[in-house]
Design a protein around this motif. Structure first.
Motif, PDB file in Angstrom:
ATOM      1  N   VAL A 181      37.610  33.097  36.334  1.00 57.38           N
ATOM      2  CA  VAL A 181      38.066  34.146  37.251  1.00 57.38           C
ATOM      3  C   VAL A 181      38.830  33.517  38.419  1.00 57.38           C
ATOM      4  CG1 VAL A 181      37.309  35.938  38.866  1.00 57.38           C
ATOM      5  CG2 VAL A 181      36.177  35.678  36.644  1.00 57.38           C
ATOM      6  N   PRO A 182      40.018  34.016  38.742  1.00 54.47           N
ATOM      7  CA  PRO A 182      40.745  33.484  39.898  1.00 54.47           C
ATOM      8  C   PRO A 182      40.050  33.832  41.212  1.00 54.47           C
ATOM      9  CG  PRO A 182      41.936  35.336  38.933  1.00 54.47           C
ATOM     10  CD  PRO A 182      40.788  35.055  38.028  1.00 54.47           C
ATOM     11  N   HIS A 183      40.161  32.924  42.176  1.00 55.20           N
ATOM     12  CA  HIS A 183      39.551  33.166  43.491  1.00 55.20           C
ATOM     13  C   HIS A 183      40.380  34.140  44.334  1.00 55.20           C
ATOM     14  CE1 HIS A 183      36.499  30.237  42.775  1.00 55.20           C
ATOM     15  NE2 HIS A 183      37.323  29.196  42.760  1.00 55.20           N
ATOM     16  N   ALA A 184      41.626  34.351  43.974  1.00 54.21           N
ATOM     17  CA  ALA A 184      42.495  35.229  44.755  1.00 54.21           C
ATOM     18  C   ALA A 184      41.930  36.651  44.768  1.00 54.21           C
ATOM     19  CB  ALA A 184      43.899  35.223  44.165  1.00 54.21           C
ATOM     20  N   ALA A 185      41.598  37.146  45.953  1.00 53.67           N
ATOM     21  CA  ALA A 185      40.927  38.444  46.070  1.00 53.67           C
ATOM     22  C   ALA A 185      41.785  39.603  45.579  1.00 53.67           C
ATOM     23  CB  ALA A 185      40.508  38.681  47.515  1.00 53.67           C
ATOM     24  N   TRP A 186      43.115  39.431  45.564  1.00 53.98           N
ATOM     25  CA  TRP A 186      43.996  40.519  45.149  1.00 53.98           C
ATOM     26  C   TRP A 186      44.051  40.675  43.630  1.00 53.98           C
ATOM     27  CZ3 TRP A 186      47.610  38.786  41.800  1.00 53.98           C
ATOM     28  CH2 TRP A 186      47.975  37.437  41.864  1.00 53.98           C
ATOM     29  N   HIS A 187      43.638  39.661  42.896  1.00 54.82           N
ATOM     30  CA  HIS A 187      43.793  39.683  41.442  1.00 54.82           C
ATOM     31  C   HIS A 187      42.799  40.672  40.811  1.00 54.82           C
ATOM     32  CE1 HIS A 187      44.182  38.327  37.285  1.00 54.82           C
ATOM     33  NE2 HIS A 187      45.280  37.681  37.668  1.00 54.82           N
ATOM     34  N   PRO A 188      43.239  41.489  39.846  1.00 55.34           N
ATOM     35  CA  PRO A 188      42.333  42.471  39.220  1.00 55.34           C
ATOM     36  C   PRO A 188      41.084  41.826  38.617  1.00 55.34           C
ATOM     37  CG  PRO A 188      44.604  42.951  38.628  1.00 55.34           C
ATOM     38  CD  PRO A 188      44.636  41.650  39.360  1.00 55.34           C
ATOM     39  N   ALA A 189      41.224  40.639  38.033  1.00 51.89           N
ATOM     40  CA  ALA A 189      40.058  39.980  37.443  1.00 51.89           C
ATOM     41  C   ALA A 189      39.035  39.624  38.508  1.00 51.89           C
ATOM     42  CB  ALA A 189      40.491  38.725  36.689  1.00 51.89           C
ATOM     43  N   HIS A 190      39.514  39.199  39.664  1.00 48.04           N
ATOM     44  CA  HIS A 190      38.595  38.881  40.764  1.00 48.04           C
ATOM     45  C   HIS A 190      37.888  40.146  41.232  1.00 48.04           C
ATOM     46  CE1 HIS A 190      37.271  36.647  44.401  1.00 48.04           C
ATOM     47  NE2 HIS A 190      37.264  37.867  44.909  1.00 48.04           N
ATOM     48  N   ARG A 191      38.606  41.236  41.319  1.00 48.37           N
ATOM     49  CA  ARG A 191      37.998  42.488  41.776  1.00 48.37           C
ATOM     50  C   ARG A 191      36.908  42.952  40.819  1.00 48.37           C
ATOM     51  NH1 ARG A 191      42.074  46.208  45.123  1.00 48.37           N
ATOM     52  NH2 ARG A 191      43.237  44.554  46.184  1.00 48.37           N
ATOM     53  N   ILE A 192      37.151  42.784  39.512  1.00 47.62           N
ATOM     54  CA  ILE A 192      36.132  43.153  38.527  1.00 47.62           C
ATOM     55  C   ILE A 192      34.909  42.248  38.682  1.00 47.62           C
ATOM     56  CG2 ILE A 192      35.590  43.176  36.057  1.00 47.62           C
ATOM     57  CD1 ILE A 192      38.508  44.039  35.580  1.00 47.62           C
ATOM     58  N   ALA A 193      35.151  40.948  38.865  1.00 52.67           N
ATOM     59  CA  ALA A 193      34.050  39.984  38.981  1.00 52.67           C
ATOM     60  C   ALA A 193      33.241  40.179  40.254  1.00 52.67           C
ATOM     61  CB  ALA A 193      34.603  38.563  38.925  1.00 52.67           C
ATOM     62  N   ALA A 194      33.861  40.737  41.284  1.00 48.83           N
ATOM     63  CA  ALA A 194      33.167  40.937  42.565  1.00 48.83           C
ATOM     64  C   ALA A 194      32.501  42.310  42.666  1.00 48.83           C
ATOM     65  CB  ALA A 194      34.155  40.764  43.721  1.00 48.83           C
ATOM     66  N   TRP A 195      32.877  43.246  41.797  1.00 52.75           N
ATOM     67  CA  TRP A 195      32.345  44.610  41.867  1.00 52.75           C
ATOM     68  C   TRP A 195      30.946  44.648  41.271  1.00 52.75           C
ATOM     69  CZ3 TRP A 195      33.565  49.056  38.042  1.00 52.75           C
ATOM     70  CH2 TRP A 195      33.040  50.259  38.538  1.00 52.75           C
ATOM     71  N   ASN A 196      30.002  45.156  42.018  1.00 51.06           N
ATOM     72  CA  ASN A 196      28.616  45.199  41.555  1.00 51.06           C
ATOM     73  C   ASN A 196      28.090  46.629  41.565  1.00 51.06           C
ATOM     74  OD1 ASN A 196      26.197  44.207  40.612  1.00 51.06           O
ATOM     75  ND2 ASN A 196      25.391  43.725  42.632  1.00 51.06           N
ATOM     76  N   VAL A 197      27.612  47.082  40.414  1.00 48.83           N
ATOM     77  CA  VAL A 197      26.969  48.383  40.275  1.00 48.83           C
ATOM     78  C   VAL A 197      25.516  48.108  39.900  1.00 48.83           C
ATOM     79  CG1 VAL A 197      26.950  50.587  39.060  1.00 48.83           C
ATOM     80  CG2 VAL A 197      29.133  49.426  39.508  1.00 48.83           C
ATOM     81  N   ARG A 198      24.595  48.407  40.781  1.00 46.20           N
ATOM     82  CA  ARG A 198      23.212  47.971  40.609  1.00 46.20           C
ATOM     83  C   ARG A 198      22.569  48.522  39.346  1.00 46.20           C
ATOM     84  NH1 ARG A 198      21.415  45.038  44.622  1.00 46.20           N
ATOM     85  NH2 ARG A 198      19.285  45.189  43.818  1.00 46.20           N
TER      86      ARG A 198
END
Length: 222
Positions: A181-198
């Motif tokens: 996963v890229p560290h760039a916060a703007w990248h869609p893959a990063h957004r998916i990896a950072a999104w948490n649904v409990r």
């Protein structure tokens, strides 16, 4: 055949779209490792960590150098009966291992606490909403509460949590689940990896310290 071709196409496009970007772990570990990295600290030369079945990356994440890590990989070593004396290590880690234990998971966790020093750190990560996979067998699924239940008799729980979201299922279908996963916060893959649904836990983990009945300060208490 169609799915294999589709996955190949999407992996190729993904790699092209992330060229030149700094990357971290794949999507199932990205947020989990970011969270577990908070427990990192500088380690003294004499400190040792036991990495169960290919868990060296997690030990390094906690600050241990390669020369401080002892590997205990299956089948030479079985977490149900580790070939080490009591109270030997400052930390014991297993990364996506306990779901593969062909036996009592309580006994496996008890072994991890047996070989760590009083006050030492024990980290177990696992999975919940994920496809059945081998290595060599797949026997268990654990919520954060389930992992906490496993370690509660032996240690003080520091953290028991999870990460996941429904888009990871699509990620896996497209063959991207193992892509870094890229560290760039703007990248869609990063957004998916950072999104948490409990309510959609994919990766689960627990961090605990072994009970110290004497209340002694140890090298792991810093």
């Amino acid at each position: 055949m169609v799915r294999t071709f589709t996955a190949l196409v999407f992996r190729t496009l993904y790699r092209m779209a992330t060229i030149g970007l700094a990357k971290g772990p794949h999507v199932s570990r990205y947020t989990m490792y970011a969270r577990l990295g908070a427990h990192r600290r500088e380690r003294r030369p004499g400190e040792r960590a036991l990495a169960v079945s290919g868990s060296e990356d997690l030990a390094r994440l906690l600050g241990f150098g390669p020369e401080q890590i002892t590997d205990a990989s299956y089948p030479e070593c079985n977490i149900l009966g580790l070939p080490f004396e009591d109270d030997r290590f400052e930390a014991v880690v297993s990364d996506q291992v306990v779901e593969h234990v062909e036996g009592d998971p309580f006994a496996a966790v008890a072994e991890s606490f047996r070989v760590v020093k009083p006050g030492g750190l024990v980290v177990h990560t696992s999975c919940f909403m994920t496809p059945v996979h081998g290595s060599p067998g797949d026997f268990w699924r654990f919520t954060p509460e389930g992992l906490a239940l496993l370690v509660k008799p032996f240690g003080d729980i520091i953290e028991a949590d999870a990460w996941g979201n429904p888009l990871v299922l699509l990620y896996g279908f497209l063959g991207l689940r193992r892509e870094p996963v890229p560290h760039a916060a703007w990248h869609p893959a990063h957004r998916i990896a950072a999104w948490n649904v409990r309510s959609w836990p994919m990766s689960t983990w627990v961090v605990a310290r072994k009970h110290d009945p004497l209340g002694q300060a140890t090298a792991s208490n810093a």
